[in-house]
Motif scaffolding. Sequence first.
Motif, mmCIF file in Angstrom:
data_model
loop_
_atom_site.group_PDB
_atom_site.id
_atom_site.type_symbol
_atom_site.label_atom_id
_atom_site.label_comp_id
_atom_site.label_asym_id
_atom_site.label_seq_id
_atom_site.Cartn_x
_atom_site.Cartn_y
_atom_site.Cartn_z
ATOM 1 N N LEU A 160 46.124 46.591 57.368
ATOM 2 C CA LEU A 160 46.471 45.924 56.116
ATOM 3 C C LEU A 160 46.982 46.923 55.096
ATOM 4 N N LEU A 161 47.914 46.479 54.271
ATOM 5 C CA LEU A 161 48.339 47.252 53.107
ATOM 6 C C LEU A 161 47.702 46.630 51.873
ATOM 7 N N VAL A 162 46.934 47.424 51.143
ATOM 8 C CA VAL A 162 46.336 46.973 49.893
ATOM 9 C C VAL A 162 46.961 47.792 48.757
ATOM 10 N N THR A 163 47.657 47.115 47.872
ATOM 11 C CA THR A 163 48.298 47.772 46.726
ATOM 12 C C THR A 163 47.557 47.395 45.462
ATOM 13 N N ARG A 164 47.303 48.399 44.619
ATOM 14 C CA ARG A 164 46.584 48.176 43.365
ATOM 15 C C ARG A 164 47.494 48.621 42.210
ATOM 16 N N PRO A 165 48.411 47.752 41.770
ATOM 17 C CA PRO A 165 49.378 48.145 40.741
ATOM 18 C C PRO A 165 48.736 48.610 39.440
ATOM 19 N N THR A 166 47.579 48.043 39.093
ATOM 20 C CA THR A 166 46.939 48.431 37.835
ATOM 21 C C THR A 166 46.371 49.844 37.887
ATOM 22 N N ALA A 167 46.361 50.462 39.060
ATOM 23 C CA ALA A 167 45.982 51.875 39.126
ATOM 24 C C ALA A 167 46.986 52.733 38.368
ATOM 25 N N THR A 168 48.240 52.261 38.308
ATOM 26 C CA THR A 168 49.305 52.997 37.626
ATOM 27 C C THR A 168 49.704 52.343 36.317
ATOM 28 N N ASP A 169 49.650 51.020 36.243
ATOM 29 C CA ASP A 169 50.042 50.294 35.039
ATOM 30 C C ASP A 169 48.982 49.237 34.715
ATOM 31 N N PRO A 170 47.962 49.601 33.934
ATOM 32 C CA PRO A 170 46.884 48.651 33.613
ATOM 33 C C PRO A 170 47.359 47.423 32.852
ATOM 34 N N ALA A 171 48.537 47.493 32.222
ATOM 35 C CA ALA A 171 49.021 46.369 31.423
ATOM 36 C C ALA A 171 49.404 45.159 32.265
ATOM 37 N N LEU A 172 49.412 45.295 33.586
ATOM 38 C CA LEU A 172 49.747 44.166 34.451
ATOM 39 C C LEU A 172 48.601 43.172 34.593
ATOM 40 N N ALA A 173 47.448 43.463 34.003
ATOM 41 C CA ALA A 173 46.286 42.560 34.048
ATOM 42 C C ALA A 173 45.665 42.510 32.658
ATOM 43 N N PRO A 174 44.857 41.510 32.373
ATOM 44 C CA PRO A 174 44.134 41.482 31.095
ATOM 45 C C PRO A 174 43.246 42.719 30.959
ATOM 46 N N PRO A 175 42.867 43.082 29.757
ATOM 47 C CA PRO A 175 42.039 44.277 29.549
ATOM 48 C C PRO A 175 40.789 44.276 30.433
ATOM 49 N N GLY A 176 40.564 45.392 31.117
ATOM 50 C CA GLY A 176 39.391 45.525 31.975
ATOM 51 C C GLY A 176 39.514 44.840 33.323
ATOM 52 N N HIS A 178 42.003 43.831 36.999
ATOM 53 C CA HIS A 178 42.785 44.574 37.978
ATOM 54 C C HIS A 178 43.581 43.609 38.856
ATOM 55 N N THR A 179 44.730 44.089 39.333
ATOM 56 C CA THR A 179 45.515 43.314 40.296
ATOM 57 C C THR A 179 45.477 44.006 41.651
ATOM 58 N N HIS A 180 45.388 43.204 42.703
ATOM 59 C CA HIS A 180 45.423 43.709 44.073
ATOM 60 C C HIS A 180 46.369 42.832 44.882
ATOM 61 N N TYR A 181 47.124 43.504 45.743
ATOM 62 C CA TYR A 181 48.107 42.846 46.597
ATOM 63 C C TYR A 181 47.726 43.190 48.026
ATOM 64 N N VAL A 182 47.341 42.201 48.808
ATOM 65 C CA VAL A 182 46.909 42.423 50.182
ATOM 66 C C VAL A 182 47.961 41.847 51.119
ATOM 67 N N THR A 232 41.187 40.526 39.767
ATOM 68 C CA THR A 232 39.746 40.707 39.893
ATOM 69 C C THR A 232 39.143 41.285 38.611
ATOM 70 N N ASP A 233 37.827 41.153 38.500
ATOM 71 C CA ASP A 233 37.127 41.713 37.334
ATOM 72 C C ASP A 233 36.581 43.111 37.613
ATOM 73 N N ARG A 234 36.921 43.648 38.785
ATOM 74 C CA ARG A 234 36.525 45.016 39.122
ATOM 75 C C ARG A 234 37.507 45.565 40.140
ATOM 76 N N THR A 235 37.370 46.872 40.448
ATOM 77 C CA THR A 235 38.156 47.458 41.523
ATOM 78 C C THR A 235 37.260 48.400 42.312
ATOM 79 N N TRP A 236 37.851 49.131 43.255
ATOM 80 C CA TRP A 236 37.095 49.979 44.156
ATOM 81 C C TRP A 236 37.710 51.376 44.113
ATOM 82 N N PRO A 237 36.927 52.384 43.791
ATOM 83 C CA PRO A 237 37.480 53.724 43.564
ATOM 84 C C PRO A 237 38.164 54.316 44.785
ATOM 85 N N GLU A 238 37.826 53.856 45.975
ATOM 86 C CA GLU A 238 38.458 54.410 47.170
ATOM 87 C C GLU A 238 39.888 53.918 47.364
#
Length: 513
Positions: A351-367, A369-373, A314-320
Amino acid sequence: MKAVTGRTDHVVVVGAGLAGLSAALHLLCAGRRVTIVERDPLPGGRAGRIERDGYRFDSGPTVLTMPHLLEEAFAAVGQEMSRRLTLRPLHPAYHARFADGSSLDVHTGAQAMEAEIERFAGGREAAGYRCLRQWLHELYRAQMGRFIDTNFDSPFSLLNPDLVKLAALGGFGRLQPKIGQFLSDERLQRVFSFQALYAGVPPARALAAYAVIAYMDTIAGVYFPEGGMHAVPTAMSQAAADAGATLLYGQTATRLERVGDRITAVVTDRGRVPCDAVVLTPDLPVAYHLLGGRPRRPVALRHSPSAVVLHVGTDRTWPELAHHTILFGAAWKQTFKELTRTGALMSDPSLLVTRPTATDPALAPPGKHTHYVLAPCPNTTVGPSAVRWTYLGPRYRDTLLRELERRGLTGFEDAIDTEVLVTPADWAARGHAAGTPFSVAHTFPQTGPFRPRNLVRGTANAVLAGCGTTPGVGVPTVLISGRLAAARITGLPGATRRSAARPLPEEKKGNPA
């Protein structure tokens, strides 16, 4: 402990997943020559990698616990895990959000979790949590050495002093009522019992002994590897290669050659690999097909529920959203009935929603985010068939996106750059029985010595490893299964006791108590 008989100088391991790599490292430790045959071009198996439009998605497990088991695998070949793999502890381990709008951070440190529970549900529940935490410690001590980290030769192997301890702790009662003895708040009960779904059994019917999974998640700690979960098999395969293993990628095992009761070679679609013994890590139907038959059981194996996974860039994420966020629905008992009995899709999904780029931003292009639902769903023996999922998948994807929007992730669908949808049809195509990556359920008749054995009858030198055999499903248990398989070949039972002799993980790491 029974072991493979005859010569075992050269062992072929079929599958470079976590179980196969664990077996390989422990076999190398015992001086065996090891060849690993893997159908994919990279190691990992279930813990694979999907690359799409500059995003890197882990295709399998996202939760890593009990890292001391990984340390042992690397140490088996004289290497330090920290030189190959960087693990970051997650704080919080999970963030839980409930249908009533309340939310809770799940911490592994005792003081932090007590304070959070007191804020969330009051001092009485915090006091209950202290008692629950002590019980989980005692449960772990009673189970690990004798019931998880062990090779069973018969049900009589259960008859040991720890069986009495486990019974006294209430381990043979039901999980959800046992958790209810400590916590009266139904939301908190969910936090410490939903893990039973990993074992394929509803919390109301699961043995209380399976609260040991909650120990691993909520006390021992949750970690994330730099580079994503796929970094784990990558590091393990490199360690195995450096220790002398031969890794043959892009080769599918098609049959086993045998003379009498001994496997003499693994035949692949690209050649023949002679062996003195073999470790088979594919899912049970594939392994049994290679062996030329399946063991007789009085009742057919029952499989765990499956899952639909939506990998999204995604091009954004959600702080919660934390690294791991559990979005609990209002329904609970009905959800498990749908997953395991009626075969319906969850009417009120959790549902389990995992946001790997919360810990490792290098898993996505700059800016980005990755999400796993992950949405649990029935497997193909009780729910829609693999063929139906081919058509149902895209519609269910739309349902999940609407549900995420309803749960507060406003604009989720509009933010999608790229996506990959995985359904039970895809798991079935990978050779996973009943279209589930979670293999055989941990019902009582499929647990411990009653689970499909890793020492194969009818062959003198074939051993199984992976989540379908001893001790079962999950990253820690799969790593143990590889070590147990190696012990069957080397005949060195002491090698299977290392983790049981160590301090409890949180004691070793010095987590606040």
